[in-house]
Write a protein that holds these residues in place. Structure first.
Motif, mmCIF file in Angstrom:
data_model
loop_
_atom_site.group_PDB
_atom_site.id
_atom_site.type_symbol
_atom_site.label_atom_id
_atom_site.label_comp_id
_atom_site.label_asym_id
_atom_site.label_seq_id
_atom_site.Cartn_x
_atom_site.Cartn_y
_atom_site.Cartn_z
ATOM 1 N N SER A 104 1.237 4.103 2.106
ATOM 2 C CA SER A 104 1.462 4.556 3.610
ATOM 3 C C SER A 104 2.595 4.127 4.389
ATOM 4 C CB SER A 104 0.391 5.124 3.993
ATOM 5 O OG SER A 104 -0.550 5.893 3.577
ATOM 6 N N ARG A 105 3.392 4.029 4.206
ATOM 7 C CA ARG A 105 4.379 3.135 5.093
ATOM 8 C C ARG A 105 4.960 3.162 7.024
ATOM 9 N NH1 ARG A 105 3.661 -0.924 1.578
ATOM 10 N NH2 ARG A 105 3.539 0.306 0.111
ATOM 11 N N TYR A 136 -0.148 0.512 14.492
ATOM 12 C CA TYR A 136 0.089 0.775 13.452
ATOM 13 C C TYR A 136 0.266 -0.926 12.877
ATOM 14 C CZ TYR A 136 0.624 5.794 14.560
ATOM 15 O OH TYR A 136 0.919 6.876 15.305
ATOM 16 N N SER A 165 0.692 -0.945 0.127
ATOM 17 C CA SER A 165 0.244 -0.127 -0.006
ATOM 18 C C SER A 165 0.649 1.411 0.207
ATOM 19 C CB SER A 165 -0.668 0.142 1.081
ATOM 20 O OG SER A 165 -0.407 0.277 2.676
ATOM 21 N N HIS A 218 3.104 6.504 7.230
ATOM 22 C CA HIS A 218 1.996 7.172 8.351
ATOM 23 C C HIS A 218 2.441 7.436 9.429
ATOM 24 C CE1 HIS A 218 -1.602 5.587 6.219
ATOM 25 N NE2 HIS A 218 -2.528 6.182 7.038
ATOM 26 N N HIS A 251 -0.429 -1.331 8.696
ATOM 27 C CA HIS A 251 0.103 -0.807 8.035
ATOM 28 C C HIS A 251 1.647 -1.581 7.856
ATOM 29 C CE1 HIS A 251 -2.071 2.805 7.461
ATOM 30 N NE2 HIS A 251 -2.098 2.636 8.914
#
Length: 475
Positions: A4-5, A226, A2, A135, A230
């Motif tokens: 966002s990391r 988180y 995705s 993120h 992610h």
């Protein structure tokens, strides 16, 4: 992967870019910093781990602080018996960290960069890292270089930021504040071992680690917010580092969901001599705190920029992270707090917004048509409305009397992109309709009257690419 990391960074290493001393190197430097502490660091380390040495060294620094023959800690803030014994060593480490950290990324020099890479390569890696817009970043480092990377507008734009009033792009959350802060899961640098800006927050001694471990179940529950959503990229650690084992133990305790968390954990390891490597396995088996093992993806690299670019290749945040964070925070506050006027919640409207993307887009002012209620709320004026209120003869006069003068002063065509004064709905390089805010009236009147004005458009909101063809022709 995705867009966002989530990143994890250890003390002493910033992705092989900025290298203050290692954990051992830092404590050894503190051991030899004052001649009155006449000890051999190697002797201590033969029988003790770094946190135990930190405990001993903290006691030595306390003795130094209260020695009447030394002036190092003679200020009133130091001679306070209510301070912990470790305060003096932590103050020394914090000052050293601040001294060694460049004021900005642009101030980075060859001396700050590891001998294995050039300054040019370091800057490429930093730029690639920043472009990922993770993120969140979790770090055990004390220094502020991560803040320089993600919040330094001058590095990104090549000029000083005038956007100070908008707040930092990434919010820094330090030490125990992590346990108190209502997480937004967006745009945060989590400094779980403290920050040089607050010496007493540093996790350094055996006592500190004992207290940290007592609170780790609360911290781990925060981190799972988180980890469950992610991908996680671990950079700068040894696989045997206790911090890696601790973090992965937290991940391992995450409740099951639709995705296999282990498949989204990447372990990036610096390897200078790749040619001599015989094992290029793409997996790494790491032992956890409880003795079990977790298998994660492994990446070996001499240069990190291509790795960061790969992680950033997906579509990232379309809006500035700081505003997304504010949006989430304000939505949370609006929903959670009780109204003193006993206002009634329209549950049907709330349900419509939550389940219908079109309704949500309208509330956020996102629409593909010019008569969207969200757009009318902030930009209610059509071009004709605007020119009528200004008392000028239509769009040609608007171009010559307002848009062109602003362009000459600021080198910005404000009709070429969406901003607080102007919104347009672009189809390739053309626009179906343009709308203006009430705020634009005040600005445009000042421009027409030759008065001083402030163009309140942050640099971060001005597109980097040339999109002047989208705006009114003003040549």
């Amino acid at each position: 992967m995705s867009a966002s990391r989530l990143f994890l960074q250890e003390r002493g290493f910033l992705f092989a870019i900025f290298l203050p001393p290692s954990w051992d190197g830092l404590l050894e430097k503190m051991t030899h910093k004052h001649s009155t502490i006449d000890e051999n660091y190697g002797f201590w380390r033969q029988t003790r781990d770094p946190k135990e040495v930190g405990q001993i060294l903290a006691e030595k620094y306390a003795e130094l602080a209260w020695d009447k023959n030394t002036q190092r800690f003679s200020g009133g803030e130091f001679l306070d018996y209510e301070k912990g014994q470790d305060y003096y060593l932590k103050t020394e480490i914090a000052e050293y960290s601040q001294e060694k950290t460049p004021e900005s990324v642009n101030d980075l020099s060859e001396e700050d960069v590891d001998d294995d890479i050039s300054l040019e390569q370091a800057m490429r890696e930093i730029e690639a890292l920043r472009d990922i817009q993770p993120h969140a970043v979790i770090t055990t480092n004390y220094d502020e270089f991560l803040e320089r990377i993600f919040n330094d507008e001058s590095f990104h734009k090549g000029e000083s930021s005038e956007d100070e009033g908008e707040g930092e792009r990434y919010e820094v959350v330090v030490g125990e504040e992590i346990l108190k802060t209502q997480f937004r899961s967006l745009g945060e640098i989590l400094k779980i071992h403290g920050s040089a800006t607050d010496p007493e927050s540093l996790i350094l001694t055996s006592d500190d680690y004992a207290n940290f471990n007592n609170r780790k179940r609360y911290l781990s529950s925060k981190m799972l917010t988180y980890f469950a959503e992610h991908p996680l990229l671990i950079v700068g650690y040894s696989a045997s580092d206790p911090n890696v084992r601790k973090i992965l133990s937290w991940v391992n305790n995450a409740p099951p969901n639709d995705r296999n968390i282990e498949e989204d954990i990447y372990f990036l390891k610096y390897e200078d001599d790749l040619e001599s490597q015989e094992d290029f396995s793409t997996e790494k088996r790491i032992q956890l705190e409880d003795g079990s093992f977790m298998t994660v993806k492994r990446i070996l690299a001499r240069d990190f920029d291509w790795v960061f670019e790969a992680f950033a290749s997906s579509e990232g945040f379309e809006a500035d992270v700081r505003y997304l964070r504010k949006l989430v925070a304000n939505m949370y506050e609006v929903v959670r707090k009780e109204s003193p006027r006993a206002q009634v919640v329209d549950h049907q409207q709330l349900e419509d917004i939550a389940t219908n993307e079109d309704e949500l887009a309208t509330v956020l002012g996102i629409s593909s048509v010019g008569d969207s209620p969200g757009v009318q709320l902030n930009h209610p004026l059509s071009s004709n409305d605007l020119t009528d209120q200004l008392g000028i003869g239509g769009v040609p006069s608007l171009k010559s009397k307002v848009i062109r003068p602003i362009y000459d002063d600021e080198d910005i065509n404000i009709t070429a992109f969406n901003n607080r004064y102007h919104v347009a709905f672009f189809e390739e390089n053309s626009s179906e309709s343009r709308r203006y805010s009430e705020e634009a009236i005040d600005l445009f009147e000042k421009v027409m009257d030759g008065e001083d004005y402030d163009l309140r458009i942050p640099d971060s909101h001005i597109p980097d690419e040339d999109i002047s063809s989208r705006g009114y022709e003003i040549e």
